[in-house]
Design an enzyme around this catalytic site. Sequence first.
Site, PDB file in Angstrom:
ATOM      1  N   HIS A 151      47.741  37.844  49.696  1.00  0.00           N
ATOM      2  CA  HIS A 151      46.736  38.428  48.811  1.00  0.00           C
ATOM      3  C   HIS A 151      46.669  39.931  49.064  1.00  0.00           C
ATOM      4  CE1 HIS A 151      44.189  34.654  47.699  1.00  0.00           C
ATOM      5  NE2 HIS A 151      45.457  34.330  47.864  1.00  0.00           N
ATOM      6  N   GLY A 152      46.091  40.664  48.111  1.00  0.00           N
ATOM      7  CA  GLY A 152      45.937  42.102  48.282  1.00  0.00           C
ATOM      8  C   GLY A 152      47.247  42.862  48.233  1.00  0.00           C
ATOM      9  N   SER A 210      40.659  34.831  38.058  1.00  0.00           N
ATOM     10  CA  SER A 210      39.761  34.671  39.201  1.00  0.00           C
ATOM     11  C   SER A 210      38.370  34.238  38.753  1.00  0.00           C
ATOM     12  CB  SER A 210      39.663  35.978  39.978  1.00  0.00           C
ATOM     13  OG  SER A 210      38.911  36.935  39.238  1.00  0.00           O
ATOM     14  N   ASP A 252      41.942  31.459  40.520  1.00  0.00           N
ATOM     15  CA  ASP A 252      41.972  32.123  41.825  1.00  0.00           C
ATOM     16  C   ASP A 252      40.583  32.375  42.407  1.00  0.00           C
ATOM     17  OD1 ASP A 252      43.735  33.163  43.798  1.00  0.00           O
ATOM     18  OD2 ASP A 252      43.210  35.198  43.208  1.00  0.00           O
ATOM     19  N   VAL A 268      48.799  39.982  42.866  1.00  0.00           N
ATOM     20  CA  VAL A 268      48.629  41.383  42.466  1.00  0.00           C
ATOM     21  C   VAL A 268      47.521  41.468  41.419  1.00  0.00           C
ATOM     22  CG1 VAL A 268      49.727  43.401  41.427  1.00  0.00           C
ATOM     23  CG2 VAL A 268      51.079  41.866  42.876  1.00  0.00           C
TER      24      VAL A 268
END
Length: 282
Positions: free
Chosen positions: A210-211, A50, A84, A233
Amino acid sequence: MPLVPTRELVSKAAVAGRAVAAFNVITLEHAEAITSGAEAAGAPVILQISENAVRFHGGRVEPIARAAAEVGKASDIDVALHLDHVTDPRLLRGAADAGFSSVMFDAGAQPYAENLAATRAAAQWAHGAGLWLEAELGYVGGKPDAPASAHAAGVRTDPQEAARYVADTGVDALAVAVGSSHAMTERSASLDHALIERLREAVPVPLVLHGSSGVGDDELRRAVRAGILKVNVGTALNIAFTGGVRETLAARPDLTDPRPYVARGRETMAETVRALLAVVSG
């Protein structure tokens, strides 16, 4: 073996009626644990880094990206490399040179018109660079820059709006808001599976959840059956890693060599990866 493009892993998952899991990489040990867990599960996997992880590494994307790529290449399962939650256009434009085959461009904090314009420009640039581009529409809970709850009225992705958004931006995948939240430490999220099905019917590109750390096994299985093709994840790995480190240091309080506790953290992450892959890719 060479890295496999994210597009290929997601396409194969769609044909097989499964999902492919993407796990967040923060350190080299994350990448090693993810590939080890994927090998144990016999399933392909996406290593994703990310923008926050890049920031953690001093704003330099290439060292952690190259390290993750080398770990992936040494594996005997298919591995892709994904960048990400990118908001910085400069980071987006460095993705291909850093070895990524895909990017999630995140303009979700902007009003709809600005989100659409920025994402369209990002998709056009990404396609010119040979990158597969994911975007997000709706509010996935847990982000510090957006105040709404994942269960508040009006925050979930509308199927008709999503179809127009995909057509107008040209994105290759869409992360949707269906009840999950980032950074959850308990697996108690309740997903709107009927909404996932409507989104699958309306949207012509793969849907991304997501999440997913906060989503239980049965909910994840149902989400995949309803149409989710990529499952992200992150927090679950950090919980596993930190638990392993604490366990080791509690048993050996005089320990100063980091290798035993880092190794235990890596083992617990690998087991978490294996278990989650058995749910979404089995």
